[in-house]
Design a protein around this motif. Sequence first.
Motif, PDB file in Angstrom:
ATOM      1  N   ARG A   1      -3.427   6.477  14.401  1.00 55.34           N
ATOM      2  CA  ARG A   1      -3.515   7.867  13.927  1.00 55.34           C
ATOM      3  C   ARG A   1      -2.262   8.658  14.295  1.00 55.34           C
ATOM      4  O   ARG A   1      -1.717   9.398  13.477  1.00 55.34           O
TER       5      ARG A   1
ATOM      6  N   LEU B   1      -1.129   4.235  -1.726  1.00 52.47           N
ATOM      7  CA  LEU B   1      -1.900   5.093  -0.826  1.00 52.47           C
ATOM      8  C   LEU B   1      -1.090   6.215  -0.199  1.00 52.47           C
ATOM      9  O   LEU B   1      -1.644   7.214   0.228  1.00 52.47           O
TER      10      LEU B   1
ATOM     11  N   LEU C   1      -0.160  11.297   1.153  1.00 47.25           N
ATOM     12  CA  LEU C   1      -1.506  10.767   0.953  1.00 47.25           C
ATOM     13  C   LEU C   1      -1.827  10.860  -0.534  1.00 47.25           C
ATOM     14  O   LEU C   1      -1.863  11.942  -1.099  1.00 47.25           O
TER      15      LEU C   1
ATOM     16  N   THR D   1       0.795  -1.233   0.000  1.00 47.62           N
ATOM     17  CA  THR D   1       0.000   0.000   0.000  1.00 47.62           C
ATOM     18  C   THR D   1       0.825   1.279   0.000  1.00 47.62           C
ATOM     19  O   THR D   1       0.277   2.358  -0.241  1.00 47.62           O
TER      20      THR D   1
ATOM     21  N   PRO E   1      -1.619   6.535   5.202  1.00 46.87           N
ATOM     22  CA  PRO E   1      -2.558   5.408   5.254  1.00 46.87           C
ATOM     23  C   PRO E   1      -1.859   4.057   5.423  1.00 46.87           C
ATOM     24  O   PRO E   1      -2.383   3.164   6.090  1.00 46.87           O
TER      25      PRO E   1
END
Length: 160
Positions: A134, A104, A155, A100, A108
Amino acid sequence: MKLRPEGTHMRGSRNDVVAGAIFMVVGLGYGFLTRRTLDVGTLEEMGPGFFPVILCVLLGLLGACTFVAGYLRPQDGPAHPIPWRGMLLLTAAVVTFALTFDRLGIAPSVFLTTVLAAVATPGIGAIRVVLLARVLAVLSALIFGFGLHMPVPILRTGPF
């Protein structure tokens, strides 16, 4: 046919002996593979394989020390069950990050990786997992993207 008489036990800490053997096999295996595929060079002119070979030797030595220490230690009782859940989820976390990151971005990817890794620990609450994920996602974006000015996507949006 029994290999040991009744009432006798394997000498040493089974977990440490097995861990030491695994370290030695991995160190030797990657060491030989690295020596065959990369130029090691010399101490004066180090090649791209020099540092990986040194790490493999150190891993092999660590394995040998763990193996010997485990063998000399008294028996530690029955072997512990293999933590399959943790092993599978941590492996999935690493694979998720690898798959990812480019698609992404770092924030993320770190979030998903942290969630998978945290779920590997039984009994951790969902609120703590999301809060930790987070915070780590924001910190990684700030440190790598803005602090170190690394060319990493923070992002990504749009078509993947």
